[in-house]
Motif scaffolding. Sequence first.
Motif, PDB file in Angstrom:
ATOM      1  N   ALA A 108     -45.270 -34.512  26.495  1.00 38.99           N
ATOM      2  CA  ALA A 108     -43.959 -33.967  26.114  1.00 38.99           C
ATOM      3  C   ALA A 108     -43.518 -32.969  27.178  1.00 38.99           C
ATOM      4  O   ALA A 108     -42.881 -31.958  26.878  1.00 38.99           O
ATOM      5  CB  ALA A 108     -44.040 -33.320  24.738  1.00 38.99           C
ATOM      6  N   GLY A 118     -43.515 -40.029  27.280  1.00 44.27           N
ATOM      7  CA  GLY A 118     -42.084 -40.068  27.021  1.00 44.27           C
ATOM      8  C   GLY A 118     -41.362 -39.293  28.109  1.00 44.27           C
ATOM      9  O   GLY A 118     -41.909 -38.343  28.687  1.00 44.27           O
ATOM     10  N   GLY A 119     -40.146 -39.699  28.431  1.00 43.92           N
ATOM     11  CA  GLY A 119     -39.320 -38.974  29.399  1.00 43.92           C
ATOM     12  C   GLY A 119     -37.869 -39.137  28.977  1.00 43.92           C
ATOM     13  O   GLY A 119     -37.489 -40.194  28.459  1.00 43.92           O
ATOM     14  N   GLN A 144     -37.386 -43.046  28.153  1.00 50.86           N
ATOM     15  CA  GLN A 144     -38.385 -44.090  28.337  1.00 50.86           C
ATOM     16  C   GLN A 144     -39.649 -43.680  27.593  1.00 50.86           C
ATOM     17  O   GLN A 144     -39.881 -42.489  27.363  1.00 50.86           O
ATOM     18  CB  GLN A 144     -38.690 -44.313  29.830  1.00 50.86           C
ATOM     19  CG  GLN A 144     -39.614 -43.289  30.445  1.00 50.86           C
ATOM     20  CD  GLN A 144     -39.103 -42.673  31.720  1.00 50.86           C
ATOM     21  OE1 GLN A 144     -38.058 -43.045  32.251  1.00 50.86           O
ATOM     22  NE2 GLN A 144     -39.833 -41.692  32.226  1.00 50.86           N
ATOM     23  N   VAL A 181     -36.899 -41.281  34.143  1.00 47.83           N
ATOM     24  CA  VAL A 181     -36.348 -39.931  33.954  1.00 47.83           C
ATOM     25  C   VAL A 181     -37.483 -38.954  33.679  1.00 47.83           C
ATOM     26  O   VAL A 181     -38.528 -39.323  33.160  1.00 47.83           O
ATOM     27  CB  VAL A 181     -35.283 -39.897  32.837  1.00 47.83           C
ATOM     28  CG1 VAL A 181     -34.021 -40.596  33.309  1.00 47.83           C
ATOM     29  CG2 VAL A 181     -35.784 -40.520  31.546  1.00 47.83           C
ATOM     30  N   GLY A 227     -37.177 -35.605  32.265  1.00 48.48           N
ATOM     31  CA  GLY A 227     -37.028 -34.498  31.319  1.00 48.48           C
ATOM     32  C   GLY A 227     -37.879 -34.670  30.078  1.00 48.48           C
ATOM     33  O   GLY A 227     -38.383 -35.731  29.778  1.00 48.48           O
TER      34      GLY A 227
END
Lengths: 232, 92
Positions: free
Chosen positions: A110, A134-135, A142, B89, B91
């Motif tokens: 995270a 996760g991103g 994603q 990505v 974040g």
Amino acid sequence: MLFGEEGQEQLQDATIFIAGAGGLGSPVSIYLAVLGVGTLIIADNDRVDQTNLNRQILYRDQDIGRRKAAVAGERLQEVNPDIMVKAVDATIDQHTVSSLTRDADGIVDALDDFPTRYLLNKAALEKEIPLFHGGISGFFGQATTILPGKTPCLRCIIPRPPPAEVFPVAGVTAGFIGLIQATEVCKYLLCRGDLLAGRLLLWDGMQGRIEEIPVETDPDCEACAGKYKGRS
Amino acid sequence: MKVTVRFFARFGELLGNNREIEAREGISVADLVKEAASGNKAGYDTIFDEEGAFRDFVIVMRNKKRIRTQDAGSIQVGEGDEIAVFPPVAGG
């Protein structure tokens, strides 16, 4: 009970390390807490800022300025007093990653930067425990589940770090991807369903589309090349 | 020949998500993506570096199969191919 007594015991016996108590860490930790995962270890080194509140749903207005780890620990314990919550105010780096993940049965990514994600990836490979990646950025995200020795590792899939995000994250995107990660943890601990193993899920919230792409082991991967040779 | 170039996430915002293109025979994956991105400098610069090479974080798929971006200049596009260009990505 949805998972039966046996399933609930499996969850109760598990220890999950959540790396980061921000946009993804908030929904992941809250849902794993209400799910009844017995021990949650969550680490963050930051303070709550007003700009976090659109997506970091562990925190409220009155928490601004407080250490995230302290608030997260209190809130998760409120959410489920029957689990053990260890909230650690620490930076995840090469010196701390090993001790933070020592007791974990799985690691939830995270985080918001790839160099530290690669440290989690390495820890997962060494300990042979899953990494739930996760991103997110804006309305995009994603997710994938990495099973050391069975799937490509994070570095096989994303060998070079994307640039640091300059676009704000929509809170709903953190919720969406975070809950996919939490679902993966749940399935893994209960040994049910099909994990996002060897598949990278892509979410485009603006288009309302989910895609998935198959991912393959990189024989030249900096993190895992040769490490699992000969294993399925 | 008709081919499709699909740009995901930020790339799609800048360049359009799905592009049906009438491509010339023998064009490489790299040149096809460059042509598809050429109409928008910000989009092009997000995908390619100053030397015109794919930036190292960019993921390129041909017909749902990943190709190494360093090989994209020598892989030819075929009739009906779908090329997808995707930025992971960072974040959280």
